[in-house]
Write an enzyme that holds these catalytic residues in place. Structure first.
Site, PDB file in Angstrom:
ATOM      1  N   LYS A  94       0.827  -1.210   0.000  1.00  0.00           N
ATOM      2  CA  LYS A  94       0.000   0.000   0.000  1.00  0.00           C
ATOM      3  C   LYS A  94       0.860   1.259   0.000  1.00  0.00           C
ATOM      4  CE  LYS A  94      -4.022  -2.182   2.101  1.00  0.00           C
ATOM      5  NZ  LYS A  94      -4.814  -2.405   3.319  1.00  0.00           N
ATOM      6  N   LYS A 125      -9.506 -13.198  -9.765  1.00  0.00           N
ATOM      7  CA  LYS A 125     -10.755 -13.376  -9.050  1.00  0.00           C
ATOM      8  C   LYS A 125     -11.587 -12.097  -9.097  1.00  0.00           C
ATOM      9  CE  LYS A 125      -9.120 -12.062  -4.419  1.00  0.00           C
ATOM     10  NZ  LYS A 125      -8.993 -12.476  -3.012  1.00  0.00           N
ATOM     11  N   LYS A 152     -13.697  -5.776  -6.073  1.00  0.00           N
ATOM     12  CA  LYS A 152     -14.240  -4.425  -6.204  1.00  0.00           C
ATOM     13  C   LYS A 152     -13.298  -3.518  -6.983  1.00  0.00           C
ATOM     14  CE  LYS A 152     -16.507  -4.953  -1.710  1.00  0.00           C
ATOM     15  NZ  LYS A 152     -16.513  -4.521  -0.297  1.00  0.00           N
TER      16      LYS A 152
END
Length: 327
Positions: free
Chosen positions: A111, A194, A197
Site C-alpha cells: 500500500k 478473481k 471491487k
C-alpha cells in the site's frame, strides 16, 4: 462454544465473490459457533472517505448482510466504531508492537508503494487494530483469505507477546479458519483473476437485471475451440466456473458438451449465465432494498449487535486492565 470473529471494510457493495467466498459460509458458522460479524468503519479511514459516505457505506453492508441471511438473533452484527473498547486494546497492543515488524508487513509495503502520498500511521498499525478486533472477543477462529494470513500471524504474535510480558495465559492464539472444500473462488468477468471491487470485474448483489446482462455479455471470450475436448483457456474456464456456481448441473453439462464438441456458441452461454445470475441475485436484491428502506430496523440491529459486542469487549478489557496494572 468457540468464538468466531470476522470483519469487512465498508468500501463498496458485496459481490458474488464475497457471497460465495465468505458470506454463504457465515450462514453455517452462525449455527455452529458464537459469532461476531462487524463492519470495520475505522479501518476504512486509512483511505480518507468523505464523511457523508461513512454512515451510508456502513448501512449498505449491514442491509446486504441481513439480505444474505445473517441472523441478528444468532450472531452479533455490529459496527466497529460502536465498540470503543477496541481502541483501548489497540493502544495496549501498540505499546508492545515494534516499528520494524510493522514496516515488514507485506500489505503495508504494498500500500505504501501504491499510495506514497498517504503512508499514514493507520496503515502502519493496521495489524494491531485487526488484532484488537479479534482479541477483544478472545476469538478462537477467524475466517480470512490467504492475503490476510500475515496479519493473522501478527495477531497471534501480539497475543503471545502480551501473555509472555505479563506472565499470564489470557489471550488464545486465534487460528485462521479455512472453509476448505466449501470455499469458492469466484472469477471476474475480465478473463483473469478473481472477482474484486477494485478490479472492475464484479457482479454485485445489488445489480439489477439489465446491469447484470450487460456485464455478462461483455465478458471476455475467444474464437472457440478448434480441437474436441481441448483444454479451456482461462477466460473460458472462468465462464464455466461461474456457470457451475449459479446454474443447474444440466445447464453446465449441456454447454460443456457443446464446448467439447466444438459446437459452443458463446452468445448462448452468456445469455443463459446472465439469466441464471439474475434468478439467483434478484431475491437478495429485493431484500437489500427492503432492509435499506427500514432504517428503524437497521438501527435496532446495529444497536443490539453493539450491545452484545460491548458486553464481550468490556469483560475482556476489564481483565486486561487488571493484568497491566490499572486497577
Amino acid at each position: 462454544m468457540e468464538i468466531v470473529v470476522s470483519g469487512i471494510r465498508p468500501t463498496g457493495n458485496l459481490h458474488l465473490g464475497n457471497y460465495f467466498g465468505a458470506v454463504k459460509n457465515f450462514l453455517r458458522l452462525q449455527d455452529e459457533y458464537k459469532c461476531f460479524f462487524f463492519i470495520a468503519d475505522w479501518h476504512s479511514l486509512t483511505t480518507h472517505p468523505h464523511p457523508g459516505d461513512v454512515t451510508a457505506n456502513v448501512r449498505k453492508i449491514l442491509s446486504e448482510y441481513l439480505a444474505c441471511g445473517i441472523d441478528p438473533e444468532k450472531a452479533a452484527i455490529y459496527v466497529q466504531s460502536d465498540v470503543k473498547e477496541v481502541l483501548e486494546l489497540y493502544l495496549y497492543l501498540n505499546m508492545n508492537a515494534y516499528l520494524g515488524e510493522l514496516q515488514r508487513v507485506t500489505s503495508f509495503k504494498e500500500k505504501a508503494r501504491k499510495q506514497p502520498e498517504n503512508v499514514n500511521a493507520g496503515l502502519l498499525t493496521y495489524p494491531t487494530l485487526m488484532a484488537a478486533d479479534i482479541l477483544i472477543h478472545r476469538a478462537d477462529k477467524v475466517p480470512v483469505g490467504k492475503d490476510q494470513e500475515q496479519n493473522m500471524e501478527m495477531a497471534r504474535k501480539f497475543a503471545r507477546r502480551f501473555n509472555t510480558i505479563y506472565g499470564v495465559e489470557f489471550f488464545p492464539e486465534p487460528q485462521s479458519y479455512s472453509f476448505g472444500g466449501d470455499a469458492i473462488k469466484v472469477p471476474g468477468l475480465d478473463g483473469s483473476g478473481k472477482m474484486g471491487k477494485s478490479e472492475g470485474n464484479a457482479i454485485y448483489l445489488i445489480d439489477d437485471a439489465a446491469t447484470i446482462r450487460k456485464k455478462v455479455m461483455k465478458a471476455v471470450t475467444d474464437s472457440g475451440p478448434t480441437q474436441p475436448n481441448s483444454e479451456k483457456p482461462e477466460a473460458i474456464a472462468n465462464l464455466f466456473t461461474m456457470l457451475k456456481i449459479v446454474s443447474s448441473a444440466d445447464t453446465y453439462d449441456y454447454f460443456n458438451e457443446k464446448y467439447n464438441a466444438c459446437e459452443i456458441r458463446y452468445g448462448d452461454l452468456k445469455k443463459q449465465l446472465a439469466e441464471d445470475i439474475v434468478n439467483f441475485t434478484s431475491p437478495i436484491r429485493e431484500r437489500i432494498l427492503a432492509y435499506a428502506a427500514d432504517t428503524e430496523y437497521m438501527d435496532k440491529v446495529a444497536r443490539e449487535g453493539a450491545e452484545k459486542a460491548r458486553a464481550s469487549a468490556d469483560k475482556t478489557i476489564r481483565e486486561v486492565r487488571k493484568i497491566i496494572g490499572f486497577n
